[in-house]
Design an enzyme around this catalytic site. Structure first.
Site, PDB file in Angstrom:
ATOM      1  N   CYS A 186       0.700   1.906  -7.002  1.00  7.96           N
ATOM      2  CA  CYS A 186      -0.445   0.999  -6.892  1.00  7.96           C
ATOM      3  C   CYS A 186      -1.607   1.413  -7.795  1.00  7.96           C
ATOM      4  CB  CYS A 186      -0.905   0.877  -5.441  1.00  7.96           C
ATOM      5  SG  CYS A 186       0.318   0.095  -4.409  1.00  7.96           S
ATOM      6  N   HIS A 216       4.405   0.488  -2.106  1.00  2.00           N
ATOM      7  CA  HIS A 216       3.606   1.571  -1.547  1.00  2.00           C
ATOM      8  C   HIS A 216       4.227   2.091  -0.249  1.00  2.00           C
ATOM      9  CE1 HIS A 216       1.074  -1.528   0.805  1.00  2.00           C
ATOM     10  NE2 HIS A 216       2.068  -1.105   1.526  1.00  2.00           N
TER      11      HIS A 216
END
Lengths: 454, 245
Positions: free
Chosen positions: B96, B195
Site C-alpha cells: 500500500c 494488505h
C-alpha cells in the site's frame, strides 16, 4: 397530528407487525418505511420526549451503556423509549419511536435513550435534538483504515458544535473522546483510577501515541487498555480531565466486577454481575449520565447490580453444571479484552472462535492479526481445544497456528451448529465462545437449544 | 539445518502497527523457524541507524497520512542505502503506502505532485473511488503460477512504467482497476496492494521469499515441506468464493 406523520406511523407499525409474524428480527425496516412516507417522522416523534433525549455513541459498549441508562431511568419510575441493539442508524432509531408511538398526538414518554452508530451520529442529530450525549470510547474498528477513525471523530465534533445546549458525558480516560470536552456548555467525565491489573504497554495502540489536539507525543503514566489511561500531552498540556464519576480499587472475579465510586459526595460500592473491566466503563458512563439527570445513587446502583447482559455480552449458559460464556468480538480492543477474561479464569477451557466476514462484521478480517492471539499459546492456560467456526474459520485457524498454538489442538468446523455442539459436549471445566456480529446470533441460538439454559 | 541467520527488518512497527500487516513478519519468521532456520527480527524506528544491506527481508507497510509523511521523510534520508540493498537482491515486501512511496510520485486529486523515492518505475494517481474488496491474483513463482488471495483497500491508482507487475488480477481491482496488473516487481522487491496478512495464508509466496533470501546468501534454497492444511483451506475459502479454480 399531521396526516402524513399519522400515515407514516401506521405504515411503520404495520411493517413491524408483519415482520414479527414472519419471524424476522428486522429492526430497521419499520423506521425506513415511515421515513420514506414522511421524512419528518423522527423529528416529530422525538419531540414528544417530555424530559429528555439521551444519545449514546462510541465504538464499543454502546448497547450495554444505553441499556444500563434506560434501566436506571425505568427503575426510577420514568417511561423510556429505547432502540433495539444494533438498530442504531437513522432507520433503526426511527423504528424505536414508531414502535412505541401511539397515533394519538397527546402520546408522550419521559425519555428516549438511544444508541447511535458513530458514522450516523451527524445525521441523527439533525433530526433529534439531544439533551445529553454520552461517548464511550473511540477504537479502531475492523472497517477503519487510513484515518477513517480520525474522520468519524471530526464529523462528531462538528455535529456537537451545532448543539450548543447539549450536555456531554465523556470518557475522560480516552484522549480521543476527552478532546470533545471543550465543545459543550457542560461536560462531565467518567473514568477509572489506576488499579491492580498488570500493565502491558506494548499493546497500546497507535491512538495513544499522539495528542489529538496538537499532534505532539502523549505521555502515559498508566494504561488500562488500548489508549485508555492516565495521559498528558508534552506539547499543549492537554491531559486526562478530573472525572466527576471515578471508579476506584476495581476488582474483577469470575462472576462479578466491582469498584468503589463516589456519588453525591458519598462513598459507594458498584457491583456488576458480570466480568470484564470494560463493563465498569459502561457502568461508570451510565452512572455519570444518571447523576446528571438527578437519579438517586442507590437506585442507579441497584439497577446495575441487577443488570442482565445483552445477547452475546458475556452471556452465561450452563450445561450439566458446566458454564459456557458467549461474547461478541468485533475489533482488536474488544477481542483483547475477551482474552483478558479468559486469561484470568482458572481451570481447563475449550475455546470457540467464530469469524464471519459479512458487511456487518466487516469484510476485511485483517484485524485478527492485530489481536494479541499470541497470549493463547501460553501452555499454562489449560486450553484443551481451539475450535474455529464461521465462514472464515480456516483463517482463524491460521492465525492461531502462527501465534504458536499447537496445530493438534486446533479444529476447523465452519458450520456453527456443529461447532457449538462440540463445545457443549466439550471436556474443559468451562467453554468460552467468541463470535463476530453475524456469527453471534446463530451461535446464541444453537447454545440456547443445546445447553440447559442460562 | 543451516548455519545461516536471516535478518528481518520490520520498518516503523510502532508507527504502522495496524491493518494486520504484522502477520507478514510472523509468517516469514515462523516458516523459517519450523525448518530450523534462525531468524532475527529487528524493529526499526524513525531515525534509527541501520544499514539496509544487512537485511535479508524488509517489510514496509502502509499507514494513515500523518504516519506516511513521517515514513517518507525518514526513508528519503536513507534512499541511497535502500537502492544499494535493492540492487543487491534484498527481499522486500512493500504494501500500500509503502509500495506507493517507492515509485516516482503520487499525484493528488487537486493535481499536487508528491515526489516518491523514485526507486522503481511507476506512479500513483489519486482516484475518486476507493478500490476495496477481496482480491485473487495469479503470481508466478519458479515452475508454476500460484493463486494468491488477499484484501485491497486503496484510493491511489498505480500505473507501471518499465517494471513487471507482481501478478495478474484474477478477481478484484489490482493496481488501478483497469489494466489487470497487481503490484510491481523489481529484482527481489515485491510491491502489492494486498494488505494485512498476505503471507500467512499464501505459504507458497512466503516460501518463495525465504528461498530467495537463502539463495542470496549463497545457500541451498531447498525448503522442507510443511503441513499447510489450514493455510490452503483459508486460501481456498476465498478463491472458491471468487470463483477461481
Amino acid at each position: 397530528m399531521p396526516f402524513r406523520l399519522c400515515a407514516a406511523v401506521w405504515a411503520g407499525k404495520t411493517v413491524a407487525a408483519l415482520s414479527r409474524m414472519l419471524g424476522h428480527r428486522g429492526s430497521s425496516l419499520p423506521g425506513h418505511v415511515a421515513l420514506r412516507i414522511y421524512p419528518g417522522t423522527l423529528r416529530a416523534l422525538a419531540r414528544r420526549a417530555k424530559k429528555g433525549v439521551i444519545l449514546v455513541t462510541g465504538t464499543n459498549g454502546k448497547t450495554t451503556t444505553n441499556n444500563m441508562i434506560a434501566q436506571m431511568l425505568s427503575d426510577a419510575g420514568h417511561s423510556v423509549i429505547i432502540n433495539r441493539e444494533g438498530a442504531n442508524m437513522l432507520p433503526g432509531i426511527a423504528t424505536a419511536f414508531v414502535r412505541s408511538a401511539g397515533v394519538n398526538p397527546a402520546y408522550s414518554f419521559d425519555y428516549a435513550v438511544l444508541e447511535v452508530d458513530e458514522a450516523s451520529f451527524p445525521r441523527v442529530v439533525e433530526q433529534v435534538n439531544p439533551d445529553v450525549v454520552v461517548v464511550t470510547n473511540f477504537f479502531r474498528d475492523q472497517l477503519d483504515r487510513y484515518g477513517e477513525l480520525d474522520q468519524t471523530i471530526s464529523f462528531i465534533r462538528d455535529a456537537l458544535r451545532k448543539l450548543p445546549k447539549t450536555r456531554l458525558v465523556l470518557n475522560g480516560d480516552d484522549p480521543l473522546v476527552a478532546q470533545l470536552g471543550r465543545i459543550g456548555p457542560e461536560t462531565t467525565y467518567f473514568g477509572l483510577a489506576p488499579h491492580g491489573r498488570v500493565l502491558d504497554t506494548s499493546g497500546a495502540s497507535r491512538e495513544a501515541r499522539f495528542c489529538p489536539l496538537c499532534g505532539t507525543d502523549l505521555h502515559y503514566s498508566f494504561y488500562h487498555y488500548s489508549q485508555l489511561g492516565l495521559y498528558e500531552c508534552t506539547g499543549c498540556g492537554f491531559e486526562r480531565p478530573e472525572p466527576a464519576v471515578q471508579g476506584w480499587e476495581a476488582v474483577s472475579s469470575v462472576d462479578e466486577t466491582t469498584c468503589r465510586v463516589v456519588l453525591d459526595g458519598r462513598d459507594f460500592r458498584l457491583n456488576l454481575p458480570t466480568q470484564g473491566f470494560y463493563n465498569l466503563y459502561n457502568a461508570l458512563a451510565a452512572l455519570c449520565a444518571g447523576s446528571g439527570l438527578r437519579l438517586e445513587p442507590e437506585t442507579m446502583l441497584k439497577s446495575l447490580y441487577h443488570y442482565k447482559p445483552e445477547i452475546g455480552r458475556l452471556q452465561h449458559f450452563r450445561h450439566r453444571g458446566r458454564p459456557l460464556y458467549l461474547n461478541l468480538v468485533k475489533n482488536p480492543a474488544g477481542f483483547n479484552e475477551s482474552l483478558a477474561i479468559l486469561l484470568a479464569a482458572r481451570g481447563s477451557k475449550d475455546l470457540y472462535i467464530a469469524i464471519n466476514d459479512n458487511a456487518a462484521d466487516g469484510r476485511d478480517i485483517s484485524w485478527l492479526w492485530d489481536v494479541d492471539v499470541e497470549l493463547l499459546a501460553e501452555p499454562d492456560l489449560e486450553i484443551n481445544r481451539f475450535l474455529c467456526s464461521g465462514e472464515r474459520a480456516a483463517e482463524m485457524a491460521v492465525r492461531l497456528k502462527y501465534a504458536g498454538v499447537s496445530a493438534r489442538k486446533i479444529g476447523v468446523e465452519p458450520r456453527v451448529q456443529d461447532a457449538v455442539g462440540e463445545m457443549v459436549r466439550g471436556g474443559g471445566d468451562a467453554a468460552y465462545l467468541l463470535a463476530t456480529y453475524t456469527a453471534l446470533w446463530p451461535t446464541e441460538k444453537a447454545l440456547s437449544t443445546m445447553s440447559d439454559g442460562k | 539445518m543451516t548455519d545461516v541467520m536471516l535478518t528481518v527488518y520490520h520498518l516503523y512497527p510502532d508507527l504502522l502497527n495496524l491493518y494486520g500487516d504484522r502477520g507478514n513478519i510472523i509468517a516469514f519468521r515462523r516458516r523459517c523457524e519450523w525448518r530450523g532456520i534462525a531468524v532475527q527480527v529487528r524493529e526499526i524506528n524513525l531515525g534509527e541507524r541501520i544499514d539496509f544491506t544487512d537485511a535479508d527481508f524488509l517489510f514496509l507497510g502502509g499507514g494513515s497520512d500523518r504516519e506516511q509523511d513521517l515514513m517518507a521523510e525518514d526513508l528519503s534520508s536513507r534512499r541511497a542505502n535502500l537502492r544499494d540493498a535493492f540492487e543487491d537482491g534484498m527481499v522486500t515486501l512493500a504494501i500500500c503506502g509503502g509500495y506507493q512511496l517507492l515509485g516516482r510520485y503520487y499525484r493528488s486529486l487537486s493535481g499536487r505532485v508528491i515526489p516518491g523515492l523514485d526507486l522503481l518505475d511507476f506512479y500513483t494517481q489519486a482516484g475518486t473511488t476507493r478500490l476495496i474488496g477481496n482480491v485473487a491474483v495469479g503470481i508466478s513463482v519458479p515452475g508454476r503460477i500460484v493463486h494468491v488471495s488477499g484484501f485491497e483497500n486503496h484510493s491511489g491508482q498505480t500505473f507501471l512504467g518499465e517494471i513487471k507487475p507482481f501478478g495478474r488480477v484474477l478477481s478484484g481491482h489490482g493496481n488501478n482497476g483497469a489494466d489487470g496488473t497487481e503490484g510491481a516487481r523489481y529484482k527481489n522487491v515485491f510491491c502489492s496492494y494486498m494488505h494485512g496478512p498476505l503471507l500467512p495464508k499464501n505459504p507458497a509466496l512466503t516460501d518463495y521469499f525465504i528461498r530467495l533470501a537463502l539463495e542470496r546468501r549463497g545457500r541451498d534454497g531447498f525448503l522442507a515441506p510443511l503441513d499447510d492444511g489450514f493455510e490452503d483451506a483459508a486460501n481456498q475459502v476465498m478463491l472458491s468464493r471468487l470463483k477461481i479454480l
